[in-house]
Design a protein around this motif. Structure first.
Motif, PDB file in Angstrom:
ATOM      1  N   ILE A 208      98.014 -44.132 -31.090  1.00  0.00           N
ATOM      2  CA  ILE A 208      98.273 -45.013 -30.076  1.00  0.00           C
ATOM      3  C   ILE A 208      98.674 -44.468 -28.767  1.00  0.00           C
ATOM      4  CG2 ILE A 208      99.596 -47.134 -29.540  1.00  0.00           C
ATOM      5  CD1 ILE A 208     100.368 -47.466 -32.440  1.00  0.00           C
ATOM      6  N   MET A 209      97.682 -44.750 -27.735  1.00  0.00           N
ATOM      7  CA  MET A 209      98.012 -44.344 -26.550  1.00  0.00           C
ATOM      8  C   MET A 209      98.466 -45.358 -25.438  1.00  0.00           C
ATOM      9  SD  MET A 209      96.247 -41.631 -26.947  1.00  0.00           S
ATOM     10  CE  MET A 209      95.937 -40.678 -25.757  1.00  0.00           C
ATOM     11  N   ARG A 210      99.774 -45.218 -24.972  1.00  0.00           N
ATOM     12  CA  ARG A 210     100.493 -45.996 -24.285  1.00  0.00           C
ATOM     13  C   ARG A 210     100.846 -45.569 -22.848  1.00  0.00           C
ATOM     14  NH1 ARG A 210     103.313 -49.700 -27.427  1.00  0.00           N
ATOM     15  NH2 ARG A 210     103.450 -49.226 -29.493  1.00  0.00           N
ATOM     16  N   LYS A 211     100.784 -46.412 -21.781  1.00  0.00           N
ATOM     17  CA  LYS A 211     100.867 -45.929 -20.588  1.00  0.00           C
ATOM     18  C   LYS A 211     102.084 -46.041 -20.028  1.00  0.00           C
ATOM     19  CE  LYS A 211      96.023 -47.795 -19.055  1.00  0.00           C
ATOM     20  NZ  LYS A 211      95.399 -48.489 -18.034  1.00  0.00           N
ATOM     21  N   SER A 212     102.622 -45.047 -19.296  1.00  0.00           N
ATOM     22  CA  SER A 212     104.233 -44.827 -18.883  1.00  0.00           C
ATOM     23  C   SER A 212     104.181 -44.697 -17.322  1.00  0.00           C
ATOM     24  CB  SER A 212     104.963 -43.768 -19.718  1.00  0.00           C
ATOM     25  OG  SER A 212     106.031 -43.458 -19.041  1.00  0.00           O
ATOM     26  N   GLU A 213     104.978 -45.269 -16.720  1.00  0.00           N
ATOM     27  CA  GLU A 213     105.125 -45.051 -15.236  1.00  0.00           C
ATOM     28  C   GLU A 213     105.688 -43.548 -14.853  1.00  0.00           C
ATOM     29  OE1 GLU A 213     107.661 -47.778 -13.445  1.00  0.00           O
ATOM     30  OE2 GLU A 213     106.192 -49.807 -13.977  1.00  0.00           O
ATOM     31  N   THR A 214     106.356 -42.990 -15.871  1.00  0.00           N
ATOM     32  CA  THR A 214     106.767 -41.577 -15.582  1.00  0.00           C
ATOM     33  C   THR A 214     105.859 -40.509 -16.224  1.00  0.00           C
ATOM     34  OG1 THR A 214     107.995 -41.801 -17.572  1.00  0.00           O
ATOM     35  CG2 THR A 214     109.321 -42.390 -15.225  1.00  0.00           C
ATOM     36  N   ALA A 215     105.480 -40.804 -17.567  1.00  0.00           N
ATOM     37  CA  ALA A 215     104.877 -39.725 -17.975  1.00  0.00           C
ATOM     38  C   ALA A 215     103.249 -39.950 -17.924  1.00  0.00           C
ATOM     39  CB  ALA A 215     104.932 -39.708 -19.535  1.00  0.00           C
ATOM     40  N   GLY A 216     102.855 -41.038 -17.230  1.00  0.00           N
ATOM     41  CA  GLY A 216     101.447 -41.377 -17.245  1.00  0.00           C
ATOM     42  C   GLY A 216     100.625 -41.957 -18.360  1.00  0.00           C
ATOM     43  N   GLU A 217     100.890 -41.018 -19.430  1.00  0.00           N
ATOM     44  CA  GLU A 217     100.233 -41.551 -20.656  1.00  0.00           C
ATOM     45  C   GLU A 217     100.904 -41.048 -22.142  1.00  0.00           C
ATOM     46  OE1 GLU A 217      96.225 -43.279 -21.858  1.00  0.00           O
ATOM     47  OE2 GLU A 217      96.240 -41.198 -22.270  1.00  0.00           O
ATOM     48  N   TYR A 218     101.507 -41.454 -22.974  1.00  0.00           N
ATOM     49  CA  TYR A 218     101.935 -40.801 -23.998  1.00  0.00           C
ATOM     50  C   TYR A 218     101.396 -41.312 -25.377  1.00  0.00           C
ATOM     51  CZ  TYR A 218     105.379 -44.519 -24.779  1.00  0.00           C
ATOM     52  OH  TYR A 218     105.986 -45.978 -24.965  1.00  0.00           O
ATOM     53  N   THR A 219     101.512 -40.404 -26.378  1.00  0.00           N
ATOM     54  CA  THR A 219     100.840 -40.632 -27.704  1.00  0.00           C
ATOM     55  C   THR A 219     101.750 -40.960 -28.798  1.00  0.00           C
ATOM     56  OG1 THR A 219      98.891 -39.465 -27.188  1.00  0.00           O
ATOM     57  CG2 THR A 219      99.169 -39.750 -29.379  1.00  0.00           C
ATOM     58  N   THR A 220     101.465 -41.855 -29.531  1.00  0.00           N
ATOM     59  CA  THR A 220     102.564 -42.090 -30.921  1.00  0.00           C
ATOM     60  C   THR A 220     101.441 -42.412 -32.045  1.00  0.00           C
ATOM     61  OG1 THR A 220     102.568 -44.396 -30.538  1.00  0.00           O
ATOM     62  CG2 THR A 220     104.384 -43.055 -29.429  1.00  0.00           C
ATOM     63  N   TYR A 221     102.142 -42.288 -33.383  1.00  0.00           N
ATOM     64  CA  TYR A 221     101.443 -42.514 -34.453  1.00  0.00           C
ATOM     65  C   TYR A 221     101.967 -43.459 -35.304  1.00  0.00           C
ATOM     66  CZ  TYR A 221      99.073 -38.193 -32.813  1.00  0.00           C
ATOM     67  OH  TYR A 221      98.274 -37.582 -32.014  1.00  0.00           O
ATOM     68  N   ARG A 222     101.196 -44.223 -35.942  1.00  0.00           N
ATOM     69  CA  ARG A 222     101.822 -45.027 -37.017  1.00  0.00           C
ATOM     70  C   ARG A 222     100.887 -45.033 -38.410  1.00  0.00           C
ATOM     71  NH1 ARG A 222     105.367 -49.197 -35.491  1.00  0.00           N
ATOM     72  NH2 ARG A 222     105.924 -49.292 -33.107  1.00  0.00           N
ATOM     73  N   GLN A 223     101.779 -45.175 -39.351  1.00  0.00           N
ATOM     74  CA  GLN A 223     101.112 -45.317 -40.766  1.00  0.00           C
ATOM     75  C   GLN A 223     100.792 -46.914 -40.955  1.00  0.00           C
ATOM     76  OE1 GLN A 223     103.347 -44.987 -44.258  1.00  0.00           O
ATOM     77  NE2 GLN A 223     105.191 -44.564 -43.037  1.00  0.00           N
ATOM     78  N   VAL A 224      99.723 -47.199 -41.677  1.00  0.00           N
ATOM     79  CA  VAL A 224      99.601 -48.531 -42.015  1.00  0.00           C
ATOM     80  C   VAL A 224     100.313 -48.728 -43.508  1.00  0.00           C
ATOM     81  CG1 VAL A 224      97.640 -50.357 -42.463  1.00  0.00           C
ATOM     82  CG2 VAL A 224      97.225 -48.486 -40.728  1.00  0.00           C
ATOM     83  N   VAL A 225     100.914 -49.859 -43.569  1.00  0.00           N
ATOM     84  CA  VAL A 225     101.353 -49.857 -44.846  1.00  0.00           C
ATOM     85  C   VAL A 225     101.435 -51.395 -45.424  1.00  0.00           C
ATOM     86  CG1 VAL A 225     103.304 -48.414 -44.425  1.00  0.00           C
ATOM     87  CG2 VAL A 225     103.727 -50.627 -43.680  1.00  0.00           C
TER      88      VAL A 225
END
Length: 225
Positions: A208-225
Protein backbone atom coordinates in the motif's frame (compact mmCIF):
# COMPACT_ATOMS: atom_id res chain seq x y z
CA UNK A 1 -30.66 26.32 -16.85
CA UNK A 2 -30.13 23.75 -14.11
CA UNK A 3 -33.79 22.71 -14.13
CA UNK A 4 -33.67 21.90 -17.85
CA UNK A 5 -30.43 19.96 -17.36
CA UNK A 6 -32.03 17.92 -14.58
CA UNK A 7 -35.10 17.32 -16.72
CA UNK A 8 -33.01 16.06 -19.63
CA UNK A 9 -30.99 13.76 -17.37
CA UNK A 10 -34.05 12.04 -15.96
CA UNK A 11 -36.43 12.06 -18.92
CA UNK A 12 -37.30 8.66 -20.35
CA UNK A 13 -35.65 7.35 -23.48
CA UNK A 14 -38.30 5.01 -24.88
CA UNK A 15 -38.91 3.57 -21.42
CA UNK A 16 -35.52 3.92 -19.71
CA UNK A 17 -34.13 7.16 -18.32
CA UNK A 18 -30.72 8.49 -19.27
CA UNK A 19 -29.65 7.97 -15.66
CA UNK A 20 -30.61 4.28 -15.73
CA UNK A 21 -28.65 3.66 -18.91
CA UNK A 22 -25.69 5.76 -17.78
CA UNK A 23 -25.53 3.86 -14.49
CA UNK A 24 -25.08 0.49 -16.21
CA UNK A 25 -22.61 2.03 -18.66
CA UNK A 26 -20.49 3.15 -15.69
CA UNK A 27 -20.74 -0.35 -14.21
CA UNK A 28 -19.40 -1.80 -17.46
CA UNK A 29 -16.52 0.69 -17.46
CA UNK A 30 -15.59 -0.23 -13.87
CA UNK A 31 -15.69 -3.95 -14.69
CA UNK A 32 -13.28 -3.42 -17.58
CA UNK A 33 -10.92 -1.46 -15.33
CA UNK A 34 -11.18 -4.12 -12.63
CA UNK A 35 -10.30 -6.92 -15.03
CA UNK A 36 -7.37 -4.92 -16.41
CA UNK A 37 -6.13 -4.12 -12.89
CA UNK A 38 -6.09 -7.86 -12.21
CA UNK A 39 -3.81 -8.37 -15.18
CA UNK A 40 -6.35 -9.46 -17.79
CA UNK A 41 -6.15 -8.24 -21.38
CA UNK A 42 -9.44 -6.48 -22.10
CA UNK A 43 -10.14 -5.60 -25.72
CA UNK A 44 -10.54 -1.85 -26.10
CA UNK A 45 -13.65 -2.22 -28.24
CA UNK A 46 -15.44 -4.35 -25.62
CA UNK A 47 -16.77 -1.35 -23.71
CA UNK A 48 -18.12 1.68 -25.59
CA UNK A 49 -16.54 4.91 -24.39
CA UNK A 50 -19.57 7.06 -25.14
CA UNK A 51 -23.07 6.69 -23.73
CA UNK A 52 -24.74 6.91 -27.14
CA UNK A 53 -22.57 4.03 -28.39
CA UNK A 54 -23.48 1.99 -25.31
CA UNK A 55 -27.17 2.62 -25.92
CA UNK A 56 -26.92 1.62 -29.58
CA UNK A 57 -25.25 -1.70 -28.75
CA UNK A 58 -27.01 -2.72 -25.56
CA UNK A 59 -30.30 -0.79 -25.44
CA UNK A 60 -31.48 -1.11 -29.06
CA UNK A 61 -35.21 -1.04 -28.28
CA UNK A 62 -34.91 1.52 -25.50
CA UNK A 63 -37.12 -0.64 -23.29
CA UNK A 64 -34.46 -2.78 -21.60
CA UNK A 65 -30.69 -3.10 -21.28
CA UNK A 66 -29.53 -6.33 -22.90
CA UNK A 67 -27.04 -7.27 -20.21
CA UNK A 68 -26.39 -10.72 -21.67
CA UNK A 69 -24.66 -9.07 -24.63
CA UNK A 70 -22.29 -7.26 -22.26
CA UNK A 71 -20.51 -10.54 -21.41
CA UNK A 72 -16.73 -10.32 -21.28
CA UNK A 73 -14.18 -13.04 -21.93
CA UNK A 74 -10.48 -12.27 -21.61
CA UNK A 75 -7.19 -13.93 -20.71
CA UNK A 76 -4.55 -13.10 -18.14
CA UNK A 77 -1.45 -11.48 -19.60
CA UNK A 78 0.90 -13.76 -17.62
CA UNK A 79 -0.88 -17.03 -16.87
CA UNK A 80 -3.12 -16.97 -19.97
CA UNK A 81 -5.99 -18.20 -17.77
CA UNK A 82 -9.45 -17.17 -18.90
CA UNK A 83 -11.93 -14.92 -17.11
CA UNK A 84 -15.65 -14.67 -17.83
CA UNK A 85 -17.78 -11.75 -16.69
CA UNK A 86 -21.55 -12.23 -16.88
CA UNK A 87 -24.14 -9.50 -16.35
CA UNK A 88 -27.58 -10.43 -15.05
CA UNK A 89 -30.60 -8.13 -14.90
CA UNK A 90 -33.06 -10.47 -13.15
CA UNK A 91 -34.75 -9.27 -9.97
CA UNK A 92 -33.65 -12.51 -8.31
CA UNK A 93 -30.85 -14.73 -9.61
CA UNK A 94 -31.65 -18.43 -9.24
CA UNK A 95 -29.32 -21.40 -8.91
CA UNK A 96 -29.96 -22.73 -12.41
CA UNK A 97 -28.76 -19.47 -13.92
CA UNK A 98 -25.53 -19.65 -11.93
CA UNK A 99 -25.08 -23.28 -12.99
CA UNK A 100 -25.41 -22.18 -16.61
CA UNK A 101 -22.74 -19.50 -16.14
CA UNK A 102 -20.39 -21.98 -14.46
CA UNK A 103 -20.89 -24.56 -17.20
CA UNK A 104 -20.28 -21.96 -19.89
CA UNK A 105 -16.96 -21.11 -18.23
CA UNK A 106 -16.03 -24.80 -17.90
CA UNK A 107 -16.76 -25.37 -21.58
CA UNK A 108 -14.15 -22.74 -22.40
CA UNK A 109 -11.66 -23.97 -19.81
CA UNK A 110 -12.00 -20.85 -17.64
CA UNK A 111 -11.62 -21.14 -13.87
CA UNK A 112 -12.64 -17.64 -12.84
CA UNK A 113 -16.04 -15.99 -13.17
CA UNK A 114 -17.33 -12.58 -12.13
CA UNK A 115 -21.11 -12.25 -11.94
CA UNK A 116 -22.55 -8.73 -11.90
CA UNK A 117 -26.20 -8.61 -10.86
CA UNK A 118 -28.94 -6.02 -10.77
CA UNK A 119 -30.98 -8.15 -8.36
CA UNK A 120 -30.10 -10.31 -5.38
CA UNK A 121 -29.06 -13.94 -5.11
CA UNK A 122 -31.46 -16.04 -3.08
CA UNK A 123 -29.95 -17.98 -0.11
CA UNK A 124 -29.72 -21.38 -1.89
CA UNK A 125 -27.95 -19.72 -4.83
CA UNK A 126 -25.45 -18.02 -2.52
CA UNK A 127 -24.61 -21.40 -0.99
CA UNK A 128 -24.23 -22.94 -4.43
CA UNK A 129 -21.77 -20.22 -5.48
CA UNK A 130 -19.61 -21.12 -2.46
CA UNK A 131 -19.54 -24.80 -3.47
CA UNK A 132 -18.25 -24.08 -6.98
CA UNK A 133 -14.68 -23.61 -5.77
CA UNK A 134 -14.81 -27.06 -4.14
CA UNK A 135 -16.33 -28.83 -7.12
CA UNK A 136 -14.88 -32.22 -8.11
CA UNK A 137 -15.68 -31.60 -11.77
CA UNK A 138 -13.75 -28.41 -12.46
CA UNK A 139 -13.47 -25.88 -9.62
CA UNK A 140 -14.74 -22.41 -10.47
CA UNK A 141 -13.94 -19.29 -8.49
CA UNK A 142 -17.03 -17.11 -8.81
CA UNK A 143 -17.26 -13.59 -7.41
CA UNK A 144 -20.61 -11.86 -7.24
CA UNK A 145 -20.93 -8.07 -7.37
CA UNK A 146 -24.09 -6.00 -7.18
CA UNK A 147 -24.26 -3.24 -9.78
CA UNK A 148 -24.57 -0.62 -7.04
CA UNK A 149 -21.04 -1.49 -5.88
CA UNK A 150 -19.49 -0.92 -9.30
CA UNK A 151 -21.04 2.35 -10.46
CA UNK A 152 -17.87 4.05 -9.21
CA UNK A 153 -14.36 2.57 -9.27
CA UNK A 154 -13.39 2.60 -5.59
CA UNK A 155 -9.66 2.51 -6.37
CA UNK A 156 -9.92 5.94 -7.98
CA UNK A 157 -11.32 7.66 -4.89
CA UNK A 158 -8.95 10.35 -3.65
CA UNK A 159 -9.04 8.99 -0.09
CA UNK A 160 -8.09 5.44 -1.12
CA UNK A 161 -4.32 4.86 -1.26
CA UNK A 162 -2.80 2.80 -4.04
CA UNK A 163 -3.11 -0.93 -3.36
CA UNK A 164 -0.77 -3.27 -5.25
CA UNK A 165 -1.45 -7.02 -5.04
CA UNK A 166 1.77 -9.00 -4.63
CA UNK A 167 2.47 -12.41 -6.07
CA UNK A 168 3.42 -15.21 -3.67
CA UNK A 169 7.07 -14.78 -4.68
CA UNK A 170 6.96 -11.01 -4.11
CA UNK A 171 5.29 -11.48 -0.73
CA UNK A 172 8.00 -13.96 0.28
CA UNK A 173 10.69 -11.44 -0.64
CA UNK A 174 9.04 -8.77 1.51
CA UNK A 175 8.80 -11.07 4.52
CA UNK A 176 12.42 -12.15 4.16
CA UNK A 177 13.66 -8.59 3.67
CA UNK A 178 12.05 -7.41 6.92
CA UNK A 179 12.45 -10.71 8.82
CA UNK A 180 8.69 -10.94 9.31
CA UNK A 181 6.03 -13.62 9.33
CA UNK A 182 2.79 -13.08 7.44
CA UNK A 183 0.85 -13.24 10.71
CA UNK A 184 2.75 -10.18 11.97
CA UNK A 185 1.37 -7.89 9.27
CA UNK A 186 -1.71 -5.66 9.69
CA UNK A 187 -4.82 -7.26 8.28
CA UNK A 188 -7.34 -6.46 5.58
CA UNK A 189 -10.48 -8.57 5.31
CA UNK A 190 -11.11 -10.55 2.14
CA UNK A 191 -14.58 -8.99 2.02
CA UNK A 192 -13.13 -5.47 2.08
CA UNK A 193 -14.20 -3.64 -1.12
CA UNK A 194 -10.57 -3.16 -2.20
CA UNK A 195 -9.73 -6.84 -1.68
CA UNK A 196 -12.92 -7.76 -3.54
CA UNK A 197 -12.00 -5.46 -6.42
CA UNK A 198 -8.69 -7.25 -6.94
CA UNK A 199 -10.13 -10.72 -6.28
CA UNK A 200 -7.69 -11.32 -3.44
CA UNK A 201 -7.53 -14.65 -1.62
CA UNK A 202 -6.81 -15.24 2.04
CA UNK A 203 -3.07 -15.42 2.66
CA UNK A 204 -2.17 -12.94 -0.07
CA UNK A 205 -0.49 -9.58 0.49
CA UNK A 206 -1.03 -5.96 -0.51
CA UNK A 207 1.65 -3.32 -0.87
CA UNK A 208 0.00 0.00 0.00
CA UNK A 209 1.46 3.31 -1.16
CA UNK A 210 0.32 6.27 0.93
CA UNK A 211 1.05 9.93 0.36
CA UNK A 212 2.50 11.94 3.22
CA UNK A 213 3.06 15.68 3.55
CA UNK A 214 6.34 15.04 5.38
CA UNK A 215 7.67 11.81 3.87
CA UNK A 216 6.27 12.29 0.38
CA UNK A 217 5.22 8.67 0.08
CA UNK A 218 5.55 5.69 2.36
CA UNK A 219 4.87 1.99 1.97
CA UNK A 220 2.98 -0.40 4.20
CA UNK A 221 1.91 -4.02 3.77
CA UNK A 222 -1.25 -5.89 4.71
CA UNK A 223 -2.20 -9.54 4.76
CA UNK A 224 -5.60 -10.65 3.46
CA UNK A 225 -7.58 -12.63 6.03
Amino acid sequence: NSFCTLLRSTMALDGLSVDQISRVHHVMITVGEMAADRGYLVAEEWCPKRLDEFRTRFVPTGAAIEREKMMLYCRHEKSNEGLFVFFNGDASVNTQKVKDYAQHARNEGAKTVILVTEGKLNPPTKKYVETLARSDVQPITMQVFHEDDLVVNITKHELVPQHIPLSDAEAKEVLEAFALKMSMLPRILQRDPIAQYFGMRKGQMFRIMRKSETAGEYTTYRQVV
